[in-house]
Motif scaffolding. Structure first.
Motif, PDB file in Angstrom:
ATOM      1  N   UNK A 212       0.817  -1.210   0.000  1.00  0.00           N
ATOM      2  CA  UNK A 212       0.000   0.000   0.000  1.00  0.00           C
ATOM      3  C   UNK A 212       0.857   1.270   0.000  1.00  0.00           C
ATOM      4  N   UNK A 213       0.397   2.276  -0.736  1.00  0.00           N
ATOM      5  CA  UNK A 213       1.164   3.512  -0.902  1.00  0.00           C
ATOM      6  C   UNK A 213       1.390   4.235   0.430  1.00  0.00           C
ATOM      7  N   UNK A 214       0.411   4.197   1.324  1.00  0.00           N
ATOM      8  CA  UNK A 214       0.558   4.880   2.625  1.00  0.00           C
ATOM      9  C   UNK A 214       1.724   4.289   3.420  1.00  0.00           C
ATOM     10  N   UNK A 215       1.850   2.938   3.370  1.00  0.00           N
ATOM     11  CA  UNK A 215       2.961   2.299   4.097  1.00  0.00           C
ATOM     12  C   UNK A 215       4.293   2.680   3.466  1.00  0.00           C
ATOM     13  N   UNK A 216       4.321   2.721   2.133  1.00  0.00           N
ATOM     14  CA  UNK A 216       5.560   3.088   1.448  1.00  0.00           C
ATOM     15  C   UNK A 216       5.987   4.496   1.837  1.00  0.00           C
ATOM     16  N   UNK A 217       4.990   5.391   1.923  1.00  0.00           N
ATOM     17  CA  UNK A 217       5.321   6.786   2.221  1.00  0.00           C
ATOM     18  C   UNK A 217       5.898   6.914   3.630  1.00  0.00           C
ATOM     19  N   UNK A 218       5.269   6.241   4.587  1.00  0.00           N
ATOM     20  CA  UNK A 218       5.770   6.304   5.975  1.00  0.00           C
ATOM     21  C   UNK A 218       7.180   5.719   6.055  1.00  0.00           C
ATOM     22  N   UNK A 219       7.404   4.625   5.319  1.00  0.00           N
ATOM     23  CA  UNK A 219       8.713   3.959   5.299  1.00  0.00           C
ATOM     24  C   UNK A 219       9.783   4.889   4.704  1.00  0.00           C
ATOM     25  N   UNK A 259       4.078   3.811  -6.413  1.00  0.00           N
ATOM     26  CA  UNK A 259       3.162   2.937  -7.140  1.00  0.00           C
ATOM     27  C   UNK A 259       3.092   1.630  -6.357  1.00  0.00           C
ATOM     28  N   UNK A 260       1.938   0.951  -6.391  1.00  0.00           N
ATOM     29  CA  UNK A 260       1.784  -0.236  -5.540  1.00  0.00           C
ATOM     30  C   UNK A 260       2.891  -1.278  -5.694  1.00  0.00           C
ATOM     31  N   UNK A 261       3.394  -1.480  -6.941  1.00  0.00           N
ATOM     32  CA  UNK A 261       4.381  -2.551  -7.127  1.00  0.00           C
ATOM     33  C   UNK A 261       5.818  -2.043  -7.213  1.00  0.00           C
ATOM     34  N   UNK A 262       6.037  -0.767  -6.975  1.00  0.00           N
ATOM     35  CA  UNK A 262       7.376  -0.212  -7.202  1.00  0.00           C
ATOM     36  C   UNK A 262       8.004   0.320  -5.918  1.00  0.00           C
ATOM     37  N   UNK A 263       8.076  -0.524  -4.897  1.00  0.00           N
ATOM     38  CA  UNK A 263       8.633  -0.081  -3.617  1.00  0.00           C
ATOM     39  C   UNK A 263      10.093   0.345  -3.781  1.00  0.00           C
ATOM     40  N   UNK A 264      10.829  -0.444  -4.559  1.00  0.00           N
ATOM     41  CA  UNK A 264      12.235  -0.165  -4.783  1.00  0.00           C
ATOM     42  C   UNK A 264      12.443   1.170  -5.477  1.00  0.00           C
ATOM     43  N   UNK A 265      11.553   1.478  -6.425  1.00  0.00           N
ATOM     44  CA  UNK A 265      11.632   2.759  -7.137  1.00  0.00           C
ATOM     45  C   UNK A 265      11.368   3.904  -6.163  1.00  0.00           C
ATOM     46  N   UNK A 329       7.196  -2.376   8.508  1.00  0.00           N
ATOM     47  CA  UNK A 329       6.422  -1.211   8.030  1.00  0.00           C
ATOM     48  C   UNK A 329       5.696  -1.490   6.721  1.00  0.00           C
ATOM     49  N   UNK A 330       6.290  -2.327   5.855  1.00  0.00           N
ATOM     50  CA  UNK A 330       5.681  -2.566   4.542  1.00  0.00           C
ATOM     51  C   UNK A 330       4.763  -3.787   4.558  1.00  0.00           C
ATOM     52  N   UNK A 331       5.082  -4.755   5.402  1.00  0.00           N
ATOM     53  CA  UNK A 331       4.216  -5.919   5.594  1.00  0.00           C
ATOM     54  C   UNK A 331       3.941  -6.693   4.315  1.00  0.00           C
ATOM     55  N   UNK A 332       2.804  -7.348   4.247  1.00  0.00           N
ATOM     56  CA  UNK A 332       2.398  -8.123   3.073  1.00  0.00           C
ATOM     57  C   UNK A 332       3.470  -9.106   2.655  1.00  0.00           C
ATOM     58  N   UNK A 333       3.663  -9.226   1.332  1.00  0.00           N
ATOM     59  CA  UNK A 333       4.653 -10.167   0.810  1.00  0.00           C
ATOM     60  C   UNK A 333       6.060  -9.776   1.261  1.00  0.00           C
ATOM     61  N   UNK A 334       6.297  -8.472   1.446  1.00  0.00           N
ATOM     62  CA  UNK A 334       7.634  -8.012   1.837  1.00  0.00           C
ATOM     63  C   UNK A 334       7.958  -8.481   3.256  1.00  0.00           C
ATOM     64  N   UNK A 335       6.931  -8.600   4.086  1.00  0.00           N
ATOM     65  CA  UNK A 335       7.110  -9.079   5.457  1.00  0.00           C
ATOM     66  C   UNK A 335       7.723 -10.466   5.536  1.00  0.00           C
TER      67      UNK A 335
END
Ligand code: ZN
Length: 508
Positions: A212-219, A259-265, A329-335
């Motif tokens: 989720x974008x909100x988690x990415x932003x906080x991270x 973007x939902x799938x671009x955490x690394x970006x 912080x990112x959870x989901x599959x990344x967790x």
């Protein structure tokens, strides 16, 4: 405002600095309006905003070309109490004034108009995948750029390209760039072809995970703060294209994208812009509005962003610290990913068509292709009509790729449509300066990377502050590099760094 470097008021030197500060007040106001245009402004504000910016640009140009400057420079040079810092300020004021006055107002206007039309028609051509639509605009821009180079002054024994590039990276010449790019290309193409042939490629799981974008932003905000970005003197917002802008060292505006799938970006872009922001926040406030309070060049600026994005953010030590935060912080599959899987995902090397999506190794080949081509275009060796074919051939030679269309080929970047010839190499120069600075930091700061494992980034930041940031424009880029690292810019530190990390990761 008072500064440490001058106490006698009303001298020629003081009056020059006052003019410089007045100009900086206008430029920094444009900076905030520009940031606002990209982040907050409703679309309805566009027309009036462009008039606001044009008015500020006119006033800025007026101060930059003020007719009192040459006389004041002469007077100040003979003034007592002028030390090395003041000399540097005078030298940079002389340089800026000379660049601003060498270009006739009619040419500046023609270039601004051609650039604005060029960008629009380039976007149309890219959308339609139609290079011929862009071709006459590029020809026109190249003609104007040649005239610009002649006005600026082509150095003896040099090229038109040199005069244009010098405005982005003082002292940079095509011959100088070629001298570092040639050995870099040889070692880099060997490395990339070895990585391609690896039978044990690193895990790509990190890049396939949604979040989720909100988690990415906080991270991302947490990471920027951990690196040392001061949120009391800066902000982080969202924009389509990430950038670092703002007003001055105590008001630095970063943006990033999600973007939902671009955490690394998102993480890479945030760390990159944070690096630019840390440089800006490290410029001396007491010199604000004078050259000693400004950044050196695009290449040196890029060296700061790349260091936090790559040497820090793609290191194994960084991921030892960062991985638990990422998982929680990112959870989901990344967790469910291990430290190694996160580290590996941040270091995938894969030749692709698009420069802005390239990894830290192949990125430099994209830049070399652009450098070779713009050098040949501005000298007249390459006709504009031959650009797509030449582009595609170089992509096959350097990256082993068959470019499918011009949209993913020679129409992908905005730079040439703005008349920005000589800009591209500053990206790779940034990578080269960065690797050379970082190599020196490792040598002078034992245990630096072990500190990253504990989230200790302050030692590196302090080192950058005292070796680079606090000097402002006191030393030109080449001289700064030699002062900090003891030798001229070389391709070796970057290649040693890339090979030292990527060969073990790919088992080649
Ligand atoms: Zn950058």
């Amino acid at each position: 405002m008072t500064t440490e470097t001058h106490t006698v008021h009303g001298t020629a030197y003081d009056r020059l600095l006052d003019l410089s500060r007045e100009r900086a007040l206008l430029e920094s106001s444009s900076g905030i309006l520009g940031w606002d245009s990209e982040t907050m402004m409703p679309t309805g504000g566009l027309e009036y905003r462009s008039r606001q910016l044009a008015q500020l640009a006119r006033l800025t140009h007026g101060l930059a070309t003020d007719e009192r400057i040459p006389e004041l420079l002469e007077e100040a040079a003979a003034q007592e109490g002028i030390g090395p810092a003041e000399q540097a300020n005078l030298g940079q004021i002389r340089r800026d004034h000379s660049i601003a006055t060498r270009l006739p107002a009619t040419l500046v206007e023609e270039l601004a108009k051609a650039s604005s039309i060029g960008q629009h028609e380039w976007a149309v051509a890219r959308e339609r995948d139609d290079f011929d639509h862009f071709r006459p605009h590029l020809e026109h821009l190249l003609g104007l750029s040649r005239r610009k180079a002649e006005c600026l002054g082509v150095p003896e024994g040099g090229e038109h390209w040199d005069a244009l590039a010098d405005t982005y990276e003082p002292g940079m010449t095509a011959a100088g760039v070629e001298a570092v790019f040639t050995p870099l290309r040889e070692r880099l193409t060997n490395l990339i072809s070895d990585l391609e042939q690896s039978t044990s490629k690193p895990s790509n799981a990190f890049n396939e995970a949604e979040c989720p974008i909100e988690s990415q932003e906080a991270f991302c905000r947490m990471v920027a703060g951990a690196l040392g970005f001061d949120f009391e003197r800066g902000r982080l917002d969202r924009s389509v294209h990430p950038f670092c802008g703002g007003s001055h060292c105590n008001d630095v505006r970063l943006t990033t994208r999600f973007q939902p799938t671009e955490v690394n970006d998102a993480l890479g872009s945030t760390m990159h812009e944070t690096g630019h922001g840390l440089y800006e926040q490290g410029l001396p406030f007491e010199q604000v509005g004078t050259p000693l309070g400004e950044s050196v060049s695009l290449g040196i600026h890029e060296s700061q962003s790349r260091m936090w994005e790559n040497q820090v953010g793609r290191s194994r030590a960084f991921w030892t610290w960062c991985a638990p935060h990422a998982r929680s912080m990112l959870g989901g599959a990344i967790g469910g990913l291990s430290d190694d899987e996160l580290y590996q995902g941040a270091n995938i090397v894969r030749p692709g068509f698009i420069r802005v999506e390239a990894d830290e190794a192949t990125y430099n080949l994209h830049i070399m292709i652009r450098f070779e081509m713009e050098r040949a275009m501005i000298s007249g060796d390459l006709e504009v009509g031959g650009v797509p074919e030449h582009w595609n051939r170089l992509y096959t030679d350097y990256l082993g790729l068959e470019v499918p269309d011009d949209r993913r080929g020679c129409l992908q970047d905005v730079h040439w449509s703005m008349g920005a010839i000589g800009y591209f190499p500053t990206y790779t120069l940034g990578n080269l300066y960065c690797a050379q600075f970082f190599e020196k930091a490792l040598e002078e700061l034992p245990g630096l990377e072990a500190g990253f494992e504990r989230g200790e980034f302050g030692r590196l930041l302090d080192w950058l502050r005292s070796n680079i940031h606090r000097h402002g424009r006191q030393y030109p880029p080449g001289e700064l590099c030699e002062r900090v690292t003891g030798r001229p810019l070389s391709s070796e530190p970057l290649m040693n760094y890339l090979e030292g990390k990527l060969r073990p990761l790919y088992g080649v």
